[in-house]
Scaffold this active site. Structure first.
Site, PDB file in Angstrom:
ATOM      1  CB  CYS A  70      -2.917   3.947  -5.697  1.00 35.01           C
ATOM      2  SG  CYS A  70      -4.240   3.019  -4.883  1.00 35.01           S
ATOM      3  CB  CYS A 101      -0.869  -0.019   1.252  1.00 32.05           C
ATOM      4  SG  CYS A 101      -1.930   1.416   1.415  1.00 32.05           S
TER       5      CYS A 101
END
Ligand code: DGL
Length: 268
Positions: free
Chosen positions: A184, A73
């Site tokens: 992302c 992440c």
């Protein structure tokens, strides 16, 4: 130690874009994937909230006796990796950043776009990293907070997703970027749609392969690569387990989806 699993965490299904590369790069390794689906998206949260959530995820994986933790992440990496390494000095932690170096190497016109979550973009962490490698690159960091909830539902090509993408990518097109780094972990699942909008001349880069190679390097250096071929892939979500499996299989395809057998809902 060698036969312990690699722990991989993300706010949701997005980190599977990195998990699939790890499974490919390290086929003898077992993995434990933890998704904080209940608290997803992280991308609109404050750095303090993200840190509290990330710490819980790391503690869970450590209790599962993983030998390495991959923060799949970008948002967690940007805000927490340094602090997590201090908090948990006994476990190696690998983070993720977009394919910054490759973007700098591949851009021909020195114009790079980074597409990330809103909070990652605001941090300027990824943009500053690019500027470190190439001071003369023009970098636009676009933050989007609408896409992740769609991807969490397995929606990667509806009219709504295409519309949000067209808006998000408009500035990249207007400013003629020739390289887009996906900042992302959810966004590699939108690669096809992004490609249709920006055209085939624009390179779209994600960092999954680089992170998988980094995981291999760390395990090699620690002498902790798996010694057996008996792999087990376990999945945990703070959300609905059935929904997680359904969406995950749709995102990673049937072959890898076969590996998603052991799934459990947990509260942290
Ligand atoms: N997948 C995460 C990232 O790479 C965060 C997405 C979200 O929860 O907003 O930034």
């Amino acid at each position: 130690m060698n036969n312990q699993p690699i722990g991989i965490l993300d706010s949701g299904v997005g980190g599977l874009s990195i998990w699939r590369k790890i499974v490919k790069e390290l086929p003898n390794e077992s993995t434990i994937y933890l998704a904080d689906s209940l608290n997803c998206p992280y991308g609109e949260r404050t750095p303090e909230e993200i840190y509290v959530l990330a710490k819980r995820l790391v503690k869970f994986l450590i209790a599962k006796k993983v030998k390495l933790i991959v923060l799949a992440c970008n948002t967690v990496t940007v805000f927490c990796i340094d602090k997590l390494r201090v908090d948990f000095p006994d476990i190696q932690i690998v983070g993720t950043v977009p394919a910054v170096k490759t973007a700098v190497e591949q851009t021909k016109n020195h114009r790079i776009g980074i597409l990330s979550t809103e909070s990652t973009a605001k941090s300027n962490y990824q943009k500053n990293l690019i500027n470190k490698f190439a001071k003369d690159c023009f970098v636009i960091n676009k933050g989007d907070s609408e896409l992740v909830p769609y991807i969490e539902k397995g929606d990667i090509k509806s009219g709504s997703v295409k519309k949000i993408l067209r808006n998000a990518l408009g500035e990249f097109i207007a400013k003629d970027v020739d390289t887009i780094a996906l900042g992302c972990s959810h966004f590699p699942f939108l690669r096809e749609e992004i490609g249709k909008i920006v055209g085939s001349k624009v390179k779209i880069l994600d960092s999954g392969n680089a992170i998988a190679r980094q995981a291999r390097r760390v395990l090699t250096n620690n002498n902790s690569l798996s010694l057996s071929k008996n792999t087990l892939h376990e999945f945990y979500t703070t959300g609905n387990a059935e929904e997680f499996v359904k969406v995950s299989k749709k995102l990673v395809g049937n072959k890898l989806g076969e590996l998603i057998k052991s799934i459990q809902s947990v509260s942290l």
